[in-house]
Design a protein around this motif. Structure first.
Motif, mmCIF file in Angstrom:
data_model
loop_
_atom_site.group_PDB
_atom_site.id
_atom_site.type_symbol
_atom_site.label_atom_id
_atom_site.label_comp_id
_atom_site.label_asym_id
_atom_site.label_seq_id
_atom_site.Cartn_x
_atom_site.Cartn_y
_atom_site.Cartn_z
ATOM 1 N N LYS A 54 0.873 -1.183 0.000
ATOM 2 C CA LYS A 54 0.000 0.000 0.000
ATOM 3 C C LYS A 54 0.908 1.232 0.000
ATOM 4 O O LYS A 54 1.533 1.565 1.008
ATOM 5 N N ILE A 55 0.972 1.890 -1.126
ATOM 6 C CA ILE A 55 1.922 2.991 -1.307
ATOM 7 C C ILE A 55 1.357 4.287 -0.731
ATOM 8 O O ILE A 55 0.199 4.630 -0.972
ATOM 9 N N ASP A 56 2.193 4.992 0.039
ATOM 10 C CA ASP A 56 1.809 6.292 0.594
ATOM 11 C C ASP A 56 2.039 7.348 -0.508
ATOM 12 O O ASP A 56 3.174 7.774 -0.750
ATOM 13 N N VAL A 57 0.966 7.729 -1.152
ATOM 14 C CA VAL A 57 1.075 8.573 -2.344
ATOM 15 C C VAL A 57 1.711 9.929 -2.017
ATOM 16 O O VAL A 57 2.600 10.400 -2.726
ATOM 17 N N GLU A 91 0.267 4.947 -9.761
ATOM 18 C CA GLU A 91 -0.346 5.807 -8.747
ATOM 19 C C GLU A 91 0.341 7.168 -8.637
ATOM 20 O O GLU A 91 -0.331 8.195 -8.578
ATOM 21 N N ILE A 92 1.647 7.169 -8.589
ATOM 22 C CA ILE A 92 2.362 8.422 -8.300
ATOM 23 C C ILE A 92 2.405 9.325 -9.532
ATOM 24 O O ILE A 92 2.033 10.504 -9.460
ATOM 25 N N LEU A 93 2.840 8.782 -10.655
ATOM 26 C CA LEU A 93 2.938 9.632 -11.850
ATOM 27 C C LEU A 93 1.558 10.098 -12.284
ATOM 28 O O LEU A 93 1.355 11.256 -12.621
ATOM 29 N N TYR A 94 0.619 9.193 -12.267
ATOM 30 C CA TYR A 94 -0.730 9.555 -12.741
ATOM 31 C C TYR A 94 -1.292 10.712 -11.922
ATOM 32 O O TYR A 94 -1.836 11.672 -12.462
ATOM 33 N N LYS A 95 -1.115 10.611 -10.591
ATOM 34 C CA LYS A 95 -1.708 11.641 -9.733
ATOM 35 C C LYS A 95 -0.980 12.974 -9.830
ATOM 36 O O LYS A 95 -1.557 14.016 -9.538
ATOM 37 N N ILE A 96 0.276 12.954 -10.216
ATOM 38 C CA ILE A 96 0.972 14.226 -10.433
ATOM 39 C C ILE A 96 0.525 14.831 -11.767
ATOM 40 O O ILE A 96 0.204 16.013 -11.856
ATOM 41 N N ILE A 97 0.483 14.000 -12.779
ATOM 42 C CA ILE A 97 0.157 14.508 -14.113
ATOM 43 C C ILE A 97 -1.310 14.931 -14.217
ATOM 44 O O ILE A 97 -1.627 15.930 -14.853
ATOM 45 N N ASN A 155 9.108 10.479 -21.629
ATOM 46 C CA ASN A 155 8.777 11.503 -22.640
ATOM 47 C C ASN A 155 7.440 12.152 -22.327
ATOM 48 O O ASN A 155 7.293 13.373 -22.374
ATOM 49 N N TYR A 156 6.478 11.322 -22.027
ATOM 50 C CA TYR A 156 5.102 11.815 -21.840
ATOM 51 C C TYR A 156 4.998 12.783 -20.670
ATOM 52 O O TYR A 156 4.246 13.750 -20.724
ATOM 53 N N VAL A 157 5.767 12.508 -19.597
ATOM 54 C CA VAL A 157 5.665 13.387 -18.416
ATOM 55 C C VAL A 157 6.722 14.491 -18.436
ATOM 56 O O VAL A 157 6.863 15.233 -17.477
ATOM 57 N N GLY A 158 7.469 14.584 -19.524
ATOM 58 C CA GLY A 158 8.427 15.690 -19.664
ATOM 59 C C GLY A 158 9.780 15.437 -19.039
ATOM 60 O O GLY A 158 10.561 16.365 -18.829
ATOM 61 N N MET A 159 10.073 14.164 -18.723
ATOM 62 C CA MET A 159 11.382 13.847 -18.133
ATOM 63 C C MET A 159 12.385 13.498 -19.234
ATOM 64 O O MET A 159 12.012 13.167 -20.352
ATOM 65 N N ILE A 160 13.661 13.573 -18.877
ATOM 66 C CA ILE A 160 14.735 13.243 -19.829
ATOM 67 C C ILE A 160 15.150 11.803 -19.573
ATOM 68 O O ILE A 160 15.522 11.452 -18.448
ATOM 69 N N TYR A 161 15.064 10.975 -20.582
ATOM 70 C CA TYR A 161 15.371 9.545 -20.437
ATOM 71 C C TYR A 161 16.872 9.320 -20.638
ATOM 72 O O TYR A 161 17.418 9.585 -21.702
#
Ligand SMILES: Cc1cc2nc3c(=O)[nH]c(=O)nc-3n(C[C@H](O)[C@H](O)[C@H](O)COP(=O)(O)O)c2cc1C
Length: 191
Positions: A54-57, A91-97, A155-161
């Motif tokens: 259970k991740i603490d978002v 959970e984490i990326l989705y909720k930020i984006i 790419n989708y969230v604007g990060m550099i891979y």
């Protein structure tokens, strides 16, 4: 202008280690220990922190936003990450984006601003040897091809891979080679 061809040592690095059982691990355990010994990056062992999965978002979002470079370190399992890391991404990326809801037109742009310019680096170990990861080989696809969901998520969230760090053919890796992989890995994240 910022030169993206080199890693920058002043970046704060978060290493999310997603190994389901680090105690029985040889490769990821050693790589993680090297990072911990050097004490230059934040090591975050997902399965130990969340044994109930259970991740603490809020906690994870704060960690993500307070670091500049995020490393996903894991053993390749069925050509992907262990499931708790996938859950973390969901959970984490989705909720930020989509903090303001999926339906709002500007939600994605606002969320993307929060992650823009951060780096994503995947560090994996694989049972398969390097030569198995090619067309016609046992695993048929290259590691770059198999990691595309991570690349495109960045790419989708604007990060550099960043270029992934790979330890392949784990059964053929001697103790000596593992030591040099551990040094190379820590150097790569610090240099
Ligand atoms: C459930 C499971 C699935 C795996 N799937 C793959 C795979 O798709 N490709 C591969 O090369 N190795 C695969 N392996 C081997 C692991 O990648 C390997 O055991 C791991 O990288 C070793 O790292 P460790 O010493 O840190 O545990 C799999 C292992 C497990 C347990």
């Amino acid at each position: 202008m910022k030169n993206h061809s080199n890693l920058h040592s002043d970046l704060k690095t978060l290493v999310i280690v997603a190994h389901p059982d680090l105690k029985t691990s040889r490769i990821n355990q050693r790589l993680t220990a090297e990072l911990e010994q050097r004490g230059k990056v934040t090591v975050h062992k997902l399965y130990e922190i969340y044994p109930d999965e259970k991740i603490d978002v809020g906690r994870e979002q704060a960690l993500l936003l307070s670091h500049d470079r995020i490393v996903f370190q894991f053993p390749l399992q069925w050509y992907s990450s262990p499931s708790l890391l996938k859950k973390w991404i969901d959970e984490i990326l989705y909720k930020i984006i989509f903090a303001d809801g999926h339906a709002k037109a500007d939600s994605h742009a606002k969320g993307r601003d929060k992650l823009k310019g951060k780096e994503l680096l995947v560090a994996i170990s694989t049972g398969g040897t390097r030569s198995m990861f090619q067309a016609g080989g046992r695993h048929n696809f290259t590691i770059s091809e198999l990691l595309r969901p991570f690349q495109q998520t960045a790419n989708y969230v604007g990060m550099i891979y960043r270029q992934p760090f790979v330890v392949s053919g784990i059964l053929e890796v001697s103790d000596e080679q593992l030591e040099s992989y551990a040094r190379e890995y820590a150097d790569y994240l610090e240099s």
